[in-house]
Scaffold this active site. Structure first.
Site, short mmCIF file in Angstrom:
data_model
loop_
_atom_site.label_atom_id
_atom_site.label_comp_id
_atom_site.label_asym_id
_atom_site.label_seq_id
_atom_site.Cartn_x
_atom_site.Cartn_y
_atom_site.Cartn_z
N CYS A 135 0.83 -1.40 0.04
CA CYS A 135 -0.16 -0.22 0.06
C CYS A 135 0.77 1.28 -0.24
O CYS A 135 0.49 2.43 -0.52
CB CYS A 135 -1.05 0.03 0.99
SG CYS A 135 -2.21 1.18 1.39
N GLU A 205 -3.92 -5.06 -4.26
CA GLU A 205 -3.84 -3.92 -4.54
C GLU A 205 -4.47 -3.91 -6.18
O GLU A 205 -5.55 -2.78 -6.28
CB GLU A 205 -2.55 -3.13 -4.76
CG GLU A 205 -2.02 -2.95 -3.61
CD GLU A 205 -2.81 -1.62 -2.61
OE1 GLU A 205 -3.34 -0.90 -3.41
OE2 GLU A 205 -2.72 -1.69 -1.45
#
Length: 220
Positions: A135, A205
């Protein structure tokens, strides 16, 4: 090869798919449907609350005062981003943060945050860092990649600028330095688990952007 070099090598095909995704392309050329961006913002608000919890666990498990403070600051920053930037985006849609918070946490968000929290609570400190790293790092790389082009859509240009900004890039470099330090201390088994966690959350993601693009909902 440093640990971070090995980790990035493991996800290069995933990162290539992220850059090629129509959600990312639409951010840059301004063609991303606003409903897809709204979906992303609402789910990202949900995600960041649990990501802040994961960073707080990293802070609690860190062995140096410097790392404790850094992860604690990042946890506060994740909440601040949720309250500030996302609130501004929602205002552009004529909505409030409270309205977004009342919307359901959707399947990909739930799966990602559940995996993240299970890893930071159940694994070692090094495993926790590996799980939260994508992230940081993928957003920094995407922001850096898109910054030169920016976007004709002001909302999207602001998102790109946030993650391409040097202030965010410097935070990511600090976490990468920590990761390489950990790589010098961990056992071979822990090393394998770090690669596994990093690869898994990198896949999440891609799935997160794809869920927004598809307008994901609960099927039943």
């Amino acid at each position: 090869m440093t640990l971070t070099e090995e980790l990035w090598s493991a996800i290069e095909p995933i990162y290539a798919e992220i850059l090629a995704h129509p959600f990312i392309g639409g951010l840059t050329d301004g063609t991303l449907p606003r409903h897809a961006f709204r979906h992303f913002v609402v789910q990202d608000s949900h995600y960041l609350r649990d990501y802040a919890r994961a960073l707080a666990v990293c802070a609690a498990r860190a062995t140096s005062e410097e790392d404790v403070q850094a992860f604690a600051d990042d946890a506060v920053g994740a909440i601040a981003a949720e309250q500030s930037m996302h609130a501004d985006f929602l205002t552009a849609f004529g909505e409030t943060a409270a309205q977004a918070a009342a919307e359901p946490v959707l399947p990909t968000t739930r799966a990602y945050t559940s995996y993240l929290l299970a890893t930071v609570y159940g694994g070692s400190f090094a495993e926790a860092v590996a799980a939260v790293l994508p992230c940081y790092w993928i957003y920094a790389r995407v922001g850096e990649q898109l910054l030169a082009k920016s976007s004709p859509e002001p909302l999207y240009a602001r998102w790109i600028a946030t993650y391409g900004d040097e202030a965010f890039q410097s935070v990511v470099r600090r976490v990468l330095d920590l990761t390489d330090r950990l790589g010098e201390e961990i056992s071979p088994a822990e090393h394998r688990r770090m690669v596994e966690h990093f690869t898994t959350t990198s896949r999440y993601e891609w799935m997160f952007w794809d869920a927004a693009w598809r307008g994901e909902t609960w099927p039943v």
